[in-house]
Write a protein that holds these residues in place. Structure first.
Motif, short mmCIF file in Angstrom:
data_model
loop_
_atom_site.label_atom_id
_atom_site.label_comp_id
_atom_site.label_asym_id
_atom_site.label_seq_id
_atom_site.Cartn_x
_atom_site.Cartn_y
_atom_site.Cartn_z
N ASP A 45 0.79 -1.09 0.06
CA ASP A 45 0.07 0.19 -0.32
C ASP A 45 0.91 1.21 0.05
OD1 ASP A 45 -2.23 -1.45 0.26
OD2 ASP A 45 -2.61 -1.31 2.32
N GLY A 46 1.97 1.11 1.06
CA GLY A 46 2.72 2.32 0.75
C GLY A 46 3.51 2.49 -0.43
N ALA A 47 3.85 1.51 -1.36
CA ALA A 47 4.45 1.49 -2.73
C ALA A 47 3.43 2.25 -3.46
CB ALA A 47 4.94 0.44 -2.89
N ASP A 48 2.00 1.81 -3.44
CA ASP A 48 1.18 2.31 -4.23
C ASP A 48 0.93 3.88 -4.17
OD1 ASP A 48 0.73 0.09 -5.57
OD2 ASP A 48 -1.05 -0.59 -4.11
N LEU A 49 0.96 4.26 -2.77
CA LEU A 49 1.10 5.73 -2.35
C LEU A 49 2.14 6.60 -3.31
CD1 LEU A 49 -0.34 5.56 1.21
CD2 LEU A 49 -1.54 6.19 -0.83
N MET A 50 3.29 5.86 -3.05
CA MET A 50 4.44 6.67 -3.41
C MET A 50 4.19 6.77 -5.02
SD MET A 50 6.36 7.71 -1.09
CE MET A 50 4.79 7.87 -0.34
N LYS A 56 2.32 12.46 -9.97
CA LYS A 56 2.17 14.04 -9.82
C LYS A 56 3.29 14.68 -10.13
CE LYS A 56 -1.86 13.44 -6.71
NZ LYS A 56 -2.33 13.62 -5.40
N GLY A 57 4.25 13.97 -10.32
CA GLY A 57 5.55 14.85 -10.68
C GLY A 57 6.14 15.39 -9.35
N ALA A 130 8.94 -4.04 -0.68
CA ALA A 130 7.89 -4.29 -1.70
C ALA A 130 8.21 -3.76 -3.13
CB ALA A 130 6.51 -3.98 -1.12
N TYR A 131 7.95 -4.23 -4.10
CA TYR A 131 8.51 -3.70 -5.32
C TYR A 131 7.16 -3.57 -6.18
CZ TYR A 131 13.36 -4.71 -4.40
OH TYR A 131 14.41 -5.04 -3.74
N VAL A 132 6.80 -2.22 -6.53
CA VAL A 132 5.76 -1.83 -7.48
C VAL A 132 6.11 -1.17 -8.61
CG1 VAL A 132 3.51 -0.94 -7.38
CG2 VAL A 132 4.19 -1.89 -5.37
N ALA A 133 5.34 -1.51 -9.93
CA ALA A 133 5.54 -0.64 -11.02
C ALA A 133 5.37 0.91 -10.83
CB ALA A 133 5.00 -1.27 -12.39
N GLY A 134 6.27 1.47 -11.45
CA GLY A 134 6.17 2.91 -11.24
C GLY A 134 4.93 3.47 -12.44
N PRO A 135 4.78 4.84 -12.43
CA PRO A 135 3.62 5.39 -13.12
C PRO A 135 3.72 5.24 -14.57
CG PRO A 135 4.74 7.00 -12.31
CD PRO A 135 5.59 5.89 -11.70
N PRO A 136 2.67 5.04 -15.42
CA PRO A 136 2.68 4.77 -16.80
C PRO A 136 3.13 5.98 -17.41
CG PRO A 136 0.43 5.30 -16.24
CD PRO A 136 1.37 4.93 -14.78
N ARG A 137 3.86 5.81 -18.58
CA ARG A 137 4.44 7.06 -19.44
C ARG A 137 3.21 7.73 -19.79
NH1 ARG A 137 9.15 7.36 -23.20
NH2 ARG A 137 9.17 5.24 -22.67
N ALA A 138 3.47 9.14 -19.66
CA ALA A 138 2.56 10.05 -20.22
C ALA A 138 2.73 10.23 -21.62
CB ALA A 138 2.68 11.52 -19.50
N ALA A 143 10.42 8.96 -20.08
CA ALA A 143 10.29 7.91 -19.67
C ALA A 143 10.34 8.05 -18.03
CB ALA A 143 11.56 6.83 -19.65
N PRO A 144 9.10 7.45 -17.63
CA PRO A 144 8.96 7.68 -16.16
C PRO A 144 9.57 6.76 -15.19
CG PRO A 144 7.18 6.31 -16.87
CD PRO A 144 7.97 6.71 -18.10
N PRO A 145 10.03 7.14 -13.98
CA PRO A 145 10.48 6.04 -12.87
C PRO A 145 9.89 4.58 -13.13
CG PRO A 145 10.02 8.22 -11.84
CD PRO A 145 9.24 7.99 -13.25
N ALA A 146 10.80 3.72 -13.10
CA ALA A 146 10.32 2.33 -13.34
C ALA A 146 9.74 1.66 -12.19
CB ALA A 146 11.25 1.47 -14.12
N VAL A 147 10.23 1.59 -11.11
CA VAL A 147 9.81 0.84 -10.00
C VAL A 147 10.10 1.71 -8.75
CG1 VAL A 147 10.53 -1.08 -8.42
CG2 VAL A 147 10.54 -1.53 -11.15
N VAL A 148 9.15 1.25 -7.81
CA VAL A 148 8.99 1.89 -6.60
C VAL A 148 9.34 0.89 -5.46
CG1 VAL A 148 7.70 3.11 -4.70
CG2 VAL A 148 7.46 3.86 -7.11
N GLN A 149 10.20 0.88 -4.69
CA GLN A 149 10.75 -0.13 -3.70
C GLN A 149 10.33 0.63 -2.35
OE1 GLN A 149 14.96 -1.11 -3.66
NE2 GLN A 149 14.82 -2.57 -1.84
#
Length: 202
Positions: A45-50, A56-57, A130-138, A143-149
């Motif tokens: 959940d914390g990774a999803d929030l990040m 949002k930049g 926890a590893y979560v995919a970063g936000p999709p490319r606008a 290229a956006p950040p790929a992974v949030v850890q």
């Protein structure tokens, strides 16, 4: 007669000890598994929030407290790292997070859109990430950040598990002692008529 009473009490007490230890072990493993699962969900959940923050930049908020890793993990217990597709660190919530270990398998899973967790050694302690995919490319964007850890020390979980185990062991021992004492009283009461008959027969 006393020997028989003692034997019955000890056997009943031993049977109760085995039963209580089995129940305590089952409860301990169940609670431990639940706590571990709750930690994984909290990290996820914390990774999803990040991810939402990055989308949002906005940069990660820097922790303004102690820079000592042990103090930070005990007080906040969250290290956040933003990585690019090559695993390099782009942003973090405190300088010490910059050296978080990277689990290649979990990173690749997140890189392909999945959610993954991994346990590693870091600064003399075990951590869970926890590893979560970063936000999709606008559209048309860079290229956006790929992974949030997001990582947390397992020490609080271990402390809670140790405390629970101690309580369960003490409960099993006290229950066994009380049961053995009760069984001794019950055996003595039950065998009194037999003792009287034996005395009269003699």
């Amino acid at each position: 007669m006393r020997s028989l009473q003692r034997t019955l009490a000890l056997r009943y007490g031993f049977t109760m000890l085995v039963a209580l230890v089995t129940v305590a072990l089952w409860a301990f493993l169940g609670v431990q598994r639940t706590l571990a699962r709750q930690l994984d969900l909290a990290l996820d959940d914390g990774a999803d929030l990040m991810v939402d923050v990055v989308a949002k930049g906005e940069g990660l908020a820097q922790h303004a407290g102690a820079r000592d890793l042990s103090v930070f993990l005990d007080e906040v217990n969250r290290l956040v790292v933003i990585r690019d597709s090559g695993g390099r660190v782009l942003d973090y919530n405190m300088p010490l997070a910059n050296i978080l270990p990277l689990d290649s398998a979990a990173f690749q899973t997140a890189l392909h859109g999945g959610h993954a967790w991994a346990t590693n050694d870091f600064a003399g302690r075990r951590i869970r990430s926890a590893y979560v995919a970063g936000p999709p490319r606008a559209r048309g964007g860079a290229a956006p950040p790929a992974v949030v850890q997001v990582a947390a020390s397992l020490r609080p979980l271990q402390t809670a598990s140790d405390s629970l185990l101690l309580r369960l062991v003490l409960t099993a021992l006290i229950g066994t002692l009380l049961t053995t004492a009760g069984a001794g009283w019950l055996a003595r009461s039950s065998l009194e008529p037999v003792g009287e008959i034996a005395a009269q027969a003699r």
